[in-house]
Design a protein around this motif. Structure first.
Motif, PDB file in Angstrom:
ATOM      1  N   ILE A 177      25.788  15.822  87.108  1.00 53.60           N
ATOM      2  CA  ILE A 177      26.813  15.702  85.714  1.00 53.60           C
ATOM      3  C   ILE A 177      24.752  16.252  84.634  1.00 53.60           C
ATOM      4  O   ILE A 177      25.150  16.350  83.813  1.00 53.60           O
ATOM      5  CB  ILE A 177      25.742  14.059  85.495  1.00 53.60           C
ATOM      6  N   ALA A 178      23.700  16.166  84.994  1.00 50.67           N
ATOM      7  CA  ALA A 178      22.433  16.115  84.616  1.00 50.67           C
ATOM      8  C   ALA A 178      22.776  18.319  84.747  1.00 50.67           C
ATOM      9  O   ALA A 178      22.437  18.041  83.078  1.00 50.67           O
ATOM     10  CB  ALA A 178      21.484  15.911  85.578  1.00 50.67           C
ATOM     11  N   LEU A 209      31.796  10.617  71.930  1.00 45.96           N
ATOM     12  CA  LEU A 209      31.981   9.493  72.729  1.00 45.96           C
ATOM     13  C   LEU A 209      30.627   9.944  73.815  1.00 45.96           C
ATOM     14  O   LEU A 209      30.557  11.118  73.812  1.00 45.96           O
ATOM     15  CB  LEU A 209      33.096   9.446  73.994  1.00 45.96           C
ATOM     16  N   THR A 210      30.001   8.667  74.288  1.00 50.14           N
ATOM     17  CA  THR A 210      29.367   8.925  75.044  1.00 50.14           C
ATOM     18  C   THR A 210      29.500   8.256  76.628  1.00 50.14           C
ATOM     19  O   THR A 210      30.151   6.959  76.347  1.00 50.14           O
ATOM     20  CB  THR A 210      27.901   8.114  74.599  1.00 50.14           C
ATOM     21  N   PHE A 211      29.724   8.558  76.799  1.00 49.95           N
ATOM     22  CA  PHE A 211      30.012   8.129  78.742  1.00 49.95           C
ATOM     23  C   PHE A 211      28.938   6.921  79.394  1.00 49.95           C
ATOM     24  O   PHE A 211      28.371   7.282  80.004  1.00 49.95           O
ATOM     25  CB  PHE A 211      30.655   8.950  79.467  1.00 49.95           C
ATOM     26  N   ARG A 212      29.832   6.000  80.599  1.00 54.12           N
ATOM     27  CA  ARG A 212      29.532   4.780  81.039  1.00 54.12           C
ATOM     28  C   ARG A 212      30.349   5.200  82.393  1.00 54.12           C
ATOM     29  O   ARG A 212      31.029   4.658  82.091  1.00 54.12           O
ATOM     30  CB  ARG A 212      29.154   4.197  80.567  1.00 54.12           C
ATOM     31  N   LEU A 213      29.516   5.617  83.411  1.00 56.56           N
ATOM     32  CA  LEU A 213      30.066   5.808  84.501  1.00 56.56           C
ATOM     33  C   LEU A 213      29.803   4.822  85.094  1.00 56.56           C
ATOM     34  O   LEU A 213      28.515   4.724  86.009  1.00 56.56           O
ATOM     35  CB  LEU A 213      29.701   7.736  85.375  1.00 56.56           C
ATOM     36  N   ASP A 255      45.683   8.594  81.739  1.00 55.18           N
ATOM     37  CA  ASP A 255      44.920  10.056  81.959  1.00 55.18           C
ATOM     38  C   ASP A 255      43.667  10.169  81.120  1.00 55.18           C
ATOM     39  O   ASP A 255      43.634   9.408  79.875  1.00 55.18           O
ATOM     40  CB  ASP A 255      46.138  10.555  80.920  1.00 55.18           C
ATOM     41  N   PRO A 256      42.736  10.631  81.616  1.00 55.62           N
ATOM     42  CA  PRO A 256      41.637  10.598  80.962  1.00 55.62           C
ATOM     43  C   PRO A 256      41.430  11.202  80.153  1.00 55.62           C
ATOM     44  O   PRO A 256      40.846  10.520  78.882  1.00 55.62           O
ATOM     45  CB  PRO A 256      40.898  11.365  82.268  1.00 55.62           C
ATOM     46  N   VAL A 296      32.887  14.584  87.114  1.00 50.37           N
ATOM     47  CA  VAL A 296      32.541  15.703  86.779  1.00 50.37           C
ATOM     48  C   VAL A 296      33.725  16.672  85.534  1.00 50.37           C
ATOM     49  O   VAL A 296      33.818  16.986  84.977  1.00 50.37           O
ATOM     50  CB  VAL A 296      31.415  16.568  87.202  1.00 50.37           C
ATOM     51  N   GLU A 297      34.306  17.550  86.922  1.00 51.66           N
ATOM     52  CA  GLU A 297      35.802  18.124  86.149  1.00 51.66           C
ATOM     53  C   GLU A 297      36.708  16.999  85.335  1.00 51.66           C
ATOM     54  O   GLU A 297      36.680  17.303  84.137  1.00 51.66           O
ATOM     55  CB  GLU A 297      36.526  18.972  86.827  1.00 51.66           C
ATOM     56  N   ARG A 298      36.802  16.020  85.291  1.00 47.12           N
ATOM     57  CA  ARG A 298      37.114  15.035  84.625  1.00 47.12           C
ATOM     58  C   ARG A 298      36.120  14.357  83.051  1.00 47.12           C
ATOM     59  O   ARG A 298      36.832  14.225  82.019  1.00 47.12           O
ATOM     60  CB  ARG A 298      37.424  13.762  85.944  1.00 47.12           C
ATOM     61  N   LEU A 299      35.093  14.268  83.056  1.00 48.67           N
ATOM     62  CA  LEU A 299      34.156  13.937  82.458  1.00 48.67           C
ATOM     63  C   LEU A 299      33.902  15.142  81.762  1.00 48.67           C
ATOM     64  O   LEU A 299      34.455  15.087  80.584  1.00 48.67           O
ATOM     65  CB  LEU A 299      32.760  13.402  83.066  1.00 48.67           C
TER      66      LEU A 299
END
Length: 354
Positions: free
Chosen positions: A207-208, A185-189, A144-145, A172-175
């Motif tokens: 994303i950008a 938080l910072t994300f690494r995909l 569950d993100p 993108v919606e999930r992020l």
């Protein structure tokens, strides 16, 4: 003189705390399968190492790892544990060149044997640069993100690696949902080769445009398509990191010569210790960034990679978190986990916790 008396390898299974899946998994994994290796010295003391296969990366399985280690064992028996280079040489000529994970297990065993036999400190051997490192934690495609992001932030993590693979707009919606729930938080995909060039660029562009805090996109296209990786790295508005595309120093030379990738993810289980150090030297010489990562190692494997990362102090990005995904005791002789920080265990550096 302390000599190698025996080497024994056996398959182990460690339950995962939660089901885990990447874009390459047909079904979620519930256990981590690995090969644990024990080296016994002539004074009765022993060290352990492990091999964690990723068949889609190196083509190895637990069964082939046991075969390789058992075939290599006679080349180690009788070697002087105080002499590192002959043991590393044995790992190289006794294991097929493309069986990187088997070679990694034997090389880690060689380093730990040397450390135990001589009292040498592996952290200092690698340079003694840092005493701790800050890692991210991985969020599986099955999680569950929003809940996972909230849990990670509450536990003190500042960065999370998010396993990707869904269509770009869904990712993108999930992020965006995760960012709203855990804005610190910072994300690494990590796409694990899931996309075409156009899909990868669509994802990076969206994303950008959404101004999401994504540090980089890792291995968006197939590992052996350097042209595709070059096209993505050239046009992407966010940094691109290579992982599965680089297993050897030769791969690193070719990739750096032909692409503008921002960084390379270096893993002991993917390249061996000698290979990892060779890749690191090439990355540094080229002025690119280095990342250190893992497969699904237990605390034993993470402990060695942590000593390497802290010793060299050369890694901009650290992804050494697989022990946190396993249902195993968190107390270990190699390091202490303090939130997102791995602190080397000073009292156990001689022998690397052997």
């Amino acid at each position: 003189m302390l000599r190698v008396e025996s080497i024994v390898a056996a398959i182990h299974e460690i339950p995962l705390r939660e089901p885990f899946a990447t874009a390459q998994d047909r079904a979620p994994r519930t256990v981590a399968r690995l090969v644990r290796l024990q080296v016994v010295l002539s004074d009765g003391r022993s060290v352990i190492s492990e091999a964690v296969p990723a068949p889609y990366v190196t083509g190895e399985t637990c069964e082939t790892l046991v075969q390789d280690i058992e075939a290599a064992a006679p080349h180690f028996i009788g070697l002087d544990g105080t002499r590192l280079r002959p043991m590393l040489a044995a790992a190289h000529y006794a294991v097929p060149a493309y069986h990187h994970t088997a070679r990694a297990a034997l090389e880690v065993a060689a380093y730990r044997t040397y450390s135990l036999a001589t009292g040498a400190d592996l952290w200092r051997h690698f340079g003694g640069a840092l005493e701790s490192i800050d890692t991210d934690i991985t969020i599986s495609r099955t999680a569950d993100p929003v809940k996972a992001a909230e849990v990670a932030a509450h536990a003190g993590f500042r960065r999370v690696k998010v396993k990707a693979g869904d269509p770009p707009h869904q990712e993108v919606e999930r992020l965006a949902e995760m960012h709203a729930a855990a804005p610190s938080l910072t994300f690494r995909l990590d796409a694990n080769q899931a996309y075409t060039v156009q899909e990868a660029l669509d994802l990076a562009t969206q994303i950008a445009a959404a101004q999401l805090p994504v540090e980089f996109l890792e291995q968006p296209v197939k590992w052996d398509d350097y042209d595709a990786l070059a096209r993505v790295a050239e046009a992407s508005p966010i940094p691109i990191v290579a992982d599965e595309a680089v297993k050897t120093p030769e791969d690193a030379l070719n990739l750096i010569a032909t692409t503008r990738v921002h960084a390379i993810n270096i893993k002991v289980m993917k390249s061996g210790v000698t290979g990892a150090l060779g890749i690191l030297a090439i990355v540094q010489a080229a002025g690119r960034k280095a990342m250190i990562g893992c497969m699904l190692e237990s605390s034993s494997g993470i402990g060695f990679s942590a000593a390497l990362a802290c010793g060299t102090g050369a890694f901009t990005y650290v992804d050494l978190d697989s022990h946190l995904l396993l249902n195993e005791p968190q107390d270990n002789p190699w390091f202490v986990q303090q939130g997102s920080t791995l602190v080397l265990a000073h009292t156990h550096r001689a022998g690397d916790g052997a």
